[in-house]
Design a protein around this motif. Structure first.
Motif, PDB file in Angstrom:
ATOM      1  N   LEU A   1       0.812  -1.097  -0.120  1.00 40.48           N
ATOM      2  CA  LEU A   1       0.049   0.134   0.047  1.00 40.48           C
ATOM      3  C   LEU A   1       0.801   1.296   0.174  1.00 40.48           C
ATOM      4  N   PRO A   2       0.532   2.337  -0.824  1.00 42.38           N
ATOM      5  CA  PRO A   2       1.387   3.313  -0.713  1.00 42.38           C
ATOM      6  C   PRO A   2       1.632   3.886   0.805  1.00 42.38           C
ATOM      7  N   LEU A   3       2.593   4.577   0.954  1.00 44.04           N
ATOM      8  CA  LEU A   3       3.097   4.775   2.203  1.00 44.04           C
ATOM      9  C   LEU A   3       2.377   6.075   2.669  1.00 44.04           C
ATOM     10  N   LYS A   4       1.822   6.316   3.833  1.00 43.23           N
ATOM     11  CA  LYS A   4       1.332   7.429   4.279  1.00 43.23           C
ATOM     12  C   LYS A   4       2.230   8.561   4.278  1.00 43.23           C
ATOM     13  N   GLN A   5       1.842   9.600   3.720  1.00 45.15           N
ATOM     14  CA  GLN A   5       2.781  10.811   3.718  1.00 45.15           C
ATOM     15  C   GLN A   5       3.141  11.579   4.940  1.00 45.15           C
ATOM     16  N   GLU A   6       2.342  11.621   5.909  1.00 43.56           N
ATOM     17  CA  GLU A   6       2.498  12.304   7.098  1.00 43.56           C
ATOM     18  C   GLU A   6       3.328  11.133   8.073  1.00 43.56           C
ATOM     19  N   ALA A   7       4.431  11.617   8.565  1.00 46.06           N
ATOM     20  CA  ALA A   7       5.281  11.007   9.657  1.00 46.06           C
ATOM     21  C   ALA A   7       4.219  10.685  10.669  1.00 46.06           C
ATOM     22  N   GLY A   8       4.094   9.607  11.367  1.00 50.53           N
ATOM     23  CA  GLY A   8       3.631   9.073  12.558  1.00 50.53           C
ATOM     24  C   GLY A   8       3.229   7.677  12.850  1.00 50.53           C
TER      25      GLY A   8
ATOM     26  N   GLY B   1       7.223   4.565  -2.086  1.00 51.89           N
ATOM     27  CA  GLY B   1       7.650   5.709  -1.751  1.00 51.89           C
ATOM     28  C   GLY B   1       8.842   5.685  -0.439  1.00 51.89           C
ATOM     29  N   TYR B   2       8.859   4.527   0.103  1.00 54.55           N
ATOM     30  CA  TYR B   2       9.634   4.355   1.445  1.00 54.55           C
ATOM     31  C   TYR B   2      11.206   4.535   0.831  1.00 54.55           C
TER      32      TYR B   2
END
Length: 193
Positions: free
Chosen positions: A44-51, A190-191
């Motif tokens: 799954l695409p990496l969530k853009q917001e860090a957390g 995107g990682y």
């Protein structure tokens, strides 16, 4: 392992061993479940917001592609395994309930088969990433080579871990000359490590 023993105990205590043919259903759907879960959940695409969610995705699979030799990234976190088996149990219970009023009991049989299959899945995945292990069969060599192509050549193919049935049926079993090398095989979705 403890979960497998507890599930076997539940099958025994509830006296539902006679529903063992439901285990064959698990074996039949597992290659396709592996394919779908690997392609549409783990990649799954990496969530853009860090957390938390992004970190969980990295721990779940994105980090494994960046550093495939790291043992701690080769196994799913316990929370992911727990959620997967809750999903399995509820799905099996609903399915069994359509045919039997005791579906909640019967569901432990395919759940047990899923636990056993998952143990085999993790063992095979570990073997794929253990350089000192040499597969004993042609099937084992083909699966390891396919998994290495997934990691180091093109991450968009060869999704199966235990077998290539899902890939063959769904058209994603590819040899190294079939597809171009992907620049993102180690940085999926995107990682960037």
């Amino acid at each position: 392992m403890v979960s497998t023993v507890l599930c076997a105990l539940a099958v025994s205590v509830l006296d539902v061993w006679s529903y063992w043919p439901l285990s064959l259903m698990v074996v039949g759907i597992a290659p396709f479940y592996e394919w779908v879960a690997h392609k549409y959940t783990l990649h799954l695409p990496l969530k853009q917001e860090a957390g938390f969610i992004q970190n969980y995705q990295i721990r779940l699979h994105h980090g494994h592609h960046a550093e495939p030799e790291r043992r701690d990234l080769q196994f799913a976190p316990a929370s992911a395994i727990f959620l997967m088996f809750v999903q399995f149990y509820l799905s099996y219970a609903l399915f069994a309930w359509l045919f039997d009023a005791n579906g909640w009991k019967v569901a432990f049989v395919p759940c047990l088969a899923s636990f056993v299959y998952y143990l085999a899945y993790e063992w095979i995945h570990l073997a794929h990433h253990t350089s000192s292990y040499k597969p004993l069969t042609a099937w084992g060599r083909r699966m390891r080579e396919a998994h290495m192509r997934h990691h180091f050549h093109n991450e968009n193919y060869n999704w199966g871990i235990t077998n290539g049935l899902g890939d063959r049926v769904l058209g994603t079993w590819k040899d190294i000359d079939d597809v171009p090398r992907s620049p993102t095989a180690k940085s999926i979705a995107g990682y960037q490590h």
